[in-house]
Design a protein around this motif. Structure first.
Motif, PDB file in Angstrom:
ATOM      1  N   LEU A 157       0.833  -1.199   0.000  1.00 17.27           N
ATOM      2  CA  LEU A 157       0.000   0.000   0.000  1.00 17.27           C
ATOM      3  C   LEU A 157       0.872   1.255   0.000  1.00 17.27           C
ATOM      4  O   LEU A 157       0.651   2.186  -0.783  1.00 17.27           O
ATOM      5  CB  LEU A 157      -0.937   0.006   1.203  1.00 17.27           C
ATOM      6  CG  LEU A 157      -1.785   1.272   1.372  1.00 17.27           C
ATOM      7  CD1 LEU A 157      -2.724   1.455   0.185  1.00 17.27           C
ATOM      8  CD2 LEU A 157      -2.557   1.216   2.676  1.00 17.27           C
ATOM      9  N   ALA A 158       1.885   1.287   0.852  1.00 20.04           N
ATOM     10  CA  ALA A 158       2.789   2.435   0.910  1.00 20.04           C
ATOM     11  C   ALA A 158       3.499   2.632  -0.423  1.00 20.04           C
ATOM     12  O   ALA A 158       3.643   3.762  -0.905  1.00 20.04           O
ATOM     13  CB  ALA A 158       3.804   2.250   2.029  1.00 20.04           C
ATOM     14  N   THR A 159       3.925   1.535  -1.042  1.00 14.97           N
ATOM     15  CA  THR A 159       4.601   1.619  -2.335  1.00 14.97           C
ATOM     16  C   THR A 159       3.675   2.196  -3.400  1.00 14.97           C
ATOM     17  O   THR A 159       4.087   3.030  -4.206  1.00 14.97           O
ATOM     18  CB  THR A 159       5.126   0.232  -2.757  1.00 14.97           C
ATOM     19  OG1 THR A 159       6.055  -0.214  -1.767  1.00 14.97           O
ATOM     20  CG2 THR A 159       5.803   0.265  -4.113  1.00 14.97           C
ATOM     21  N   GLY A 192       8.489  -0.888   1.983  1.00 14.54           N
ATOM     22  CA  GLY A 192       7.496   0.183   1.959  1.00 14.54           C
ATOM     23  C   GLY A 192       8.112   1.559   2.099  1.00 14.54           C
ATOM     24  O   GLY A 192       9.217   1.828   1.621  1.00 14.54           O
ATOM     25  N   ALA A 193       7.402   2.429   2.787  1.00 15.01           N
ATOM     26  CA  ALA A 193       7.816   3.825   2.927  1.00 15.01           C
ATOM     27  C   ALA A 193       9.095   3.984   3.751  1.00 15.01           C
ATOM     28  O   ALA A 193       9.703   5.052   3.730  1.00 15.01           O
ATOM     29  CB  ALA A 193       6.683   4.643   3.539  1.00 15.01           C
ATOM     30  N   LEU A 194       9.515   2.942   4.460  1.00 15.23           N
ATOM     31  CA  LEU A 194      10.777   3.009   5.202  1.00 15.23           C
ATOM     32  C   LEU A 194      11.993   2.800   4.299  1.00 15.23           C
ATOM     33  O   LEU A 194      13.123   3.058   4.718  1.00 15.23           O
ATOM     34  CB  LEU A 194      10.798   1.965   6.322  1.00 15.23           C
ATOM     35  CG  LEU A 194       9.849   2.223   7.482  1.00 15.23           C
ATOM     36  CD1 LEU A 194       9.923   1.075   8.483  1.00 15.23           C
ATOM     37  CD2 LEU A 194      10.169   3.539   8.158  1.00 15.23           C
ATOM     38  N   LEU A 249      16.052   3.427   5.052  1.00 15.48           N
ATOM     39  CA  LEU A 249      16.956   2.276   5.101  1.00 15.48           C
ATOM     40  C   LEU A 249      18.051   2.396   4.044  1.00 15.48           C
ATOM     41  O   LEU A 249      19.203   2.029   4.287  1.00 15.48           O
ATOM     42  CB  LEU A 249      16.173   0.979   4.914  1.00 15.48           C
ATOM     43  CG  LEU A 249      15.159   0.652   6.005  1.00 15.48           C
ATOM     44  CD1 LEU A 249      14.293  -0.540   5.583  1.00 15.48           C
ATOM     45  CD2 LEU A 249      15.851   0.377   7.325  1.00 15.48           C
ATOM     46  N   TYR A 250      17.697   2.917   2.879  1.00 11.27           N
ATOM     47  CA  TYR A 250      18.655   3.109   1.789  1.00 11.27           C
ATOM     48  C   TYR A 250      19.690   4.165   2.175  1.00 11.27           C
ATOM     49  O   TYR A 250      20.872   4.035   1.872  1.00 11.27           O
ATOM     50  CB  TYR A 250      17.916   3.532   0.520  1.00 11.27           C
ATOM     51  CG  TYR A 250      18.810   3.705  -0.681  1.00 11.27           C
ATOM     52  CD1 TYR A 250      18.977   2.674  -1.599  1.00 11.27           C
ATOM     53  CD2 TYR A 250      19.493   4.896  -0.923  1.00 11.27           C
ATOM     54  CE1 TYR A 250      19.796   2.824  -2.706  1.00 11.27           C
ATOM     55  CE2 TYR A 250      20.316   5.054  -2.009  1.00 11.27           C
ATOM     56  CZ  TYR A 250      20.470   4.018  -2.898  1.00 11.27           C
ATOM     57  OH  TYR A 250      21.287   4.158  -3.992  1.00 11.27           O
TER      58      TYR A 250
END
Length: 134
Positions: free
Chosen positions: A23-25, A97-99, A103-104
């Motif tokens: 969903l976030a994606t 997702g949105a994290l 993380l990147y």
């Protein structure tokens, strides 16, 4: 298992549940399409799960392009190898997702030491010369 590790496990499962990250994606992807559509010469092409938004001016994206959700923002149309690399980033977006941007960013922008770039394929991404068999 301690109370802290149980709560970390539950939180991790909630944050990285397949439905929530997908969903976030999709939400982030819709924003990326809207962003790319602002530019006059932008064009869109779908290749499986990825949408390639090309024709953007250099100031609209970093380096050779950027994957935002399922959308690859770039200038000229990329090679098949670059598309394969970016499709692996789409898989990472679905996983985290949105994290994913956070993380990147933690390991830094040096692709040679960024686990997400390594996982996506340094050669396909243009970070290393292509090794051809002799």
């Amino acid at each position: 298992m301690t109370g802290a590790s149980i709560s970390q496990l539950v939180l991790g499962r909630m944050l990285f549940s397949n439905g929530l990250t997908k969903l976030a994606t999709e939400v982030v992807s819709a924003v990326a399409v809207g962003y790319a559509a602002v530019f006059r010469d932008s064009s869109f092409r779908r290749d499986g799960d990825i949408v390639i938004a090309s024709g953007l001016p250099q100031c609209a994206y970093p380096r050779g392009g950027v994957c935002v959700g399922r959308v690859f923002l770039t200038g000229p149309l990329p090679s098949r190898a670059v598309i394969a690399h970016e499709k692996r980033h789409v898989t990472q977006w679905y996983r985290y997702g949105a994290l994913f941007p956070l993380l990147y960013a933690v390991p830094g922008r040096d692709a040679l030491s960024n686990r997400f770039e390594i996982e996506a394929g340094l050669e396909d991404g243009g970070y290393l010369p292509v090794q051809r068999p002799r």
